[in-house]
Design an enzyme around this catalytic site. Structure first.
Site, PDB file in Angstrom:
ATOM      1  N   ALA A  32       0.064   6.817   1.670  1.00 55.88           N
ATOM      2  CA  ALA A  32      -0.606   7.522   0.561  1.00 55.88           C
ATOM      3  C   ALA A  32      -1.788   6.662   0.115  1.00 55.88           C
ATOM      4  O   ALA A  32      -1.907   6.280  -1.054  1.00 55.88           O
ATOM      5  CB  ALA A  32       0.364   7.826  -0.584  1.00 55.88           C
ATOM      6  N   HIS A  37      -6.038   0.296  -1.445  1.00 54.81           N
ATOM      7  CA  HIS A  37      -5.604  -0.170  -0.119  1.00 54.81           C
ATOM      8  C   HIS A  37      -6.818  -0.511   0.753  1.00 54.81           C
ATOM      9  O   HIS A  37      -6.835  -1.511   1.463  1.00 54.81           O
ATOM     10  CB  HIS A  37      -4.788   0.925   0.592  1.00 54.81           C
ATOM     11  CG  HIS A  37      -3.512   1.304  -0.095  1.00 54.81           C
ATOM     12  ND1 HIS A  37      -3.308   2.539  -0.657  1.00 54.81           N
ATOM     13  CD2 HIS A  37      -2.376   0.616  -0.299  1.00 54.81           C
ATOM     14  CE1 HIS A  37      -2.091   2.601  -1.172  1.00 54.81           C
ATOM     15  NE2 HIS A  37      -1.500   1.448  -0.969  1.00 54.81           N
ATOM     16  N   GLN A  61      13.691  -0.936  -0.805  1.00 56.32           N
ATOM     17  CA  GLN A  61      13.135  -1.445  -2.062  1.00 56.32           C
ATOM     18  C   GLN A  61      13.149  -0.411  -3.186  1.00 56.32           C
ATOM     19  O   GLN A  61      12.662  -0.671  -4.271  1.00 56.32           O
ATOM     20  CB  GLN A  61      11.725  -1.980  -1.850  1.00 56.32           C
ATOM     21  CG  GLN A  61      10.644  -0.934  -1.654  1.00 56.32           C
ATOM     22  CD  GLN A  61       9.308  -1.579  -1.351  1.00 56.32           C
ATOM     23  OE1 GLN A  61       9.142  -2.226  -0.329  1.00 56.32           O
ATOM     24  NE2 GLN A  61       8.345  -1.422  -2.251  1.00 56.32           N
ATOM     25  N   GLN A 155       4.983  -8.939  -7.537  1.00 53.29           N
ATOM     26  CA  GLN A 155       5.245  -8.845  -6.089  1.00 53.29           C
ATOM     27  C   GLN A 155       4.485  -9.945  -5.342  1.00 53.29           C
ATOM     28  O   GLN A 155       5.013 -10.547  -4.401  1.00 53.29           O
ATOM     29  CB  GLN A 155       4.824  -7.465  -5.581  1.00 53.29           C
ATOM     30  CG  GLN A 155       4.908  -7.315  -4.077  1.00 53.29           C
ATOM     31  CD  GLN A 155       4.714  -5.878  -3.636  1.00 53.29           C
ATOM     32  OE1 GLN A 155       5.663  -5.125  -3.574  1.00 53.29           O
ATOM     33  NE2 GLN A 155       3.483  -5.491  -3.345  1.00 53.29           N
TER      34      GLN A 155
HETATM   35  P1  AMP Z   1       1.738   0.026  -1.765  1.00 53.77           P
HETATM   36  O1  AMP Z   1       1.322   0.976  -0.696  1.00 53.77           O
HETATM   37  O2  AMP Z   1       1.727   0.598  -3.135  1.00 53.77           O
HETATM   38  O3  AMP Z   1       3.013  -0.708  -1.417  1.00 53.77           O
HETATM   39  O4  AMP Z   1       0.614  -1.099  -1.813  1.00 53.77           O
HETATM   40  C1  AMP Z   1       0.212  -1.786  -0.653  1.00 53.77           C
HETATM   41  C2  AMP Z   1      -0.700  -2.913  -1.064  1.00 53.77           C
HETATM   42  O5  AMP Z   1      -1.832  -2.384  -1.743  1.00 53.77           O
HETATM   43  C3  AMP Z   1      -0.037  -3.910  -2.046  1.00 53.77           C
HETATM   44  O6  AMP Z   1      -0.442  -5.229  -1.707  1.00 53.77           O
HETATM   45  C4  AMP Z   1      -0.591  -3.468  -3.364  1.00 53.77           C
HETATM   46  O7  AMP Z   1      -0.627  -4.505  -4.327  1.00 53.77           O
HETATM   47  C5  AMP Z   1      -2.002  -3.053  -2.977  1.00 53.77           C
HETATM   48  N1  AMP Z   1      -2.572  -2.165  -3.982  1.00 53.77           N
HETATM   49  C6  AMP Z   1      -2.000  -1.047  -4.513  1.00 53.77           C
HETATM   50  N2  AMP Z   1      -2.797  -0.517  -5.451  1.00 53.77           N
HETATM   51  C7  AMP Z   1      -3.890  -1.321  -5.517  1.00 53.77           C
HETATM   52  C8  AMP Z   1      -5.081  -1.312  -6.311  1.00 53.77           C
HETATM   53  N3  AMP Z   1      -5.298  -0.370  -7.228  1.00 53.77           N
HETATM   54  N4  AMP Z   1      -5.992  -2.289  -6.121  1.00 53.77           N
HETATM   55  C9  AMP Z   1      -5.792  -3.257  -5.181  1.00 53.77           C
HETATM   56  N5  AMP Z   1      -4.686  -3.327  -4.412  1.00 53.77           N
HETATM   57  C10 AMP Z   1      -3.756  -2.372  -4.576  1.00 53.77           C
END
Ligand code: AMP
Length: 280
Positions: A32, A37, A61, A155
């Site tokens: 998503a 990302h 998780q 995290q």
């Molecule tokens: P997730 O798909 O939510 O598990 O996130 C994957 C990676 O993207 C993780 O390292 C998150 O911290 C990073 N991430 C999610 N949202 C953001 C954002 N708004 N800005 C920067 N990094 C993000």
């Protein structure tokens, strides 16, 4: 972009690139995908030779099965965004590939206080599941540089600790939070919000900004009280926490001049959002 679905194929490919002396950058995600990302992918492309992204919605998780069921899946769009961003490799494993023996009896990581506070308190077991998947992924990808978002502040701390505990040789690179024009942190979970909730949800950013701007002349208690009021009056249903913690330990702040971070988790339209801001 090459897509690998099995760890063994991925490992063979990475092994060849390592022999050629290439630096492997890794961006783990749950799909998503959004601009947050993609900013990590861009960071990896600038600082590594090969950029590997993974998409894996990690069942281990999710402490709340309903949250897992509702997690958005937008694979067609993800593929397009990854192609456009110049990602070299997408690792797209199945649950069986990551957890051939299931995910009920995973190894335990000694995270100490880090998994007892904030997210750890409200999502028991969450960080053990995060560590389990990240340990596996980092080994499969043979990562030189790992890019993760400060949006998930706790995290980041947990993964740094897991890397130390396991002796994995990956350099951790924390990347800044990407936001919507109204300040709301970009998140896959925002896809579940109505347009009006997206507007209201900027209250988290506004509350964090209030704390940052006022922590030097108001008490922590007053800042937190006002921040909670701002979040609830904007239309949030519930706050899990609004807190100010030591930025390096997440312990309570004792001295005003400690490096500190304000963190929030709150629900709007049944969706749980988290965000944080470092306080200078
Ligand atoms: P997730 O798909 O939510 O598990 O996130 C994957 C990676 O993207 C993780 O390292 C998150 O911290 C990073 N991430 C999610 N949202 C953001 C954002 N708004 N800005 C920067 N990094 C993000």
């Amino acid at each position: 972009m090459i897509i690998f679905k099995t760890g063994s194929d991925l490992q063979k490919w990475i092994h060849r690139k390592k022999e050629e002396g290439k630096c492997i950058g890794f961006v783990p995600t749950m799909g998503a995908l959004h601009d947050g990302h993609i900013s990590l992918i861009e960071e990896s492309k600038q600082n590594a030779d090969i950029t590997v992204c993974s998409i894996f919605v990690n069942p281990a998780q999710f402490n709340d099965p309903k949250d897992f069921e509702k997690y958005p899946i937008t694979i067609e769009n993800d593929l397009r965004l990854l192609e456009d961003s110049g990602t070299d490799i997408l690792f797209l494993p199945s649950v069986k590939e990551i957890y051939p023996d299931g995910y009920k009896n995973l190894p335990h990581y000694e995270l100490g206080n880090l998994e007892k506070v904030l997210e750890g308190y409200y999502r028991p077991g969450h960080f053990q599941g995060v560590c389990a998947v990240m340990h596996k992924l980092l080994s499969l990808v043979n990562t030189d540089k790992l890019f993760m978002g400060q949006k998930d502040y706790q995290q980041c701390m947990v993964i740094k600790k897991m890397i130390t505990l396991t002796g994995i040789k990956a350099e951790f690179v924390a990347c800044p939070t990407q936001r919507e024009p109204n300040g709301l942190a970009r998140s896959s979970r925002n896809m579940r919000l109505s347009p009006s909730a997206i507007e209201k949800a900027a209250a988290i950013f506004n509350a964090l900004t209030f704390i940052k701007n006022n922590i030097n002349h108001l008490s922590s208690e007053s800042c937190i009280h006002k921040a909670k009021e701002m979040i609830l009056s904007a239309g949030f249903d519930k706050i899990d926490y609004t807190d100010i913690c030591n930025a390096e330990t997440l312990e309570p702040v004792v001295y005003k001049d400690e490096p500190s971070v304000a963190l929030v988790a709150a629900f709007i339209e049944g969706v749980r959002l988290i965000d944080n801001m470092l306080l200078d």
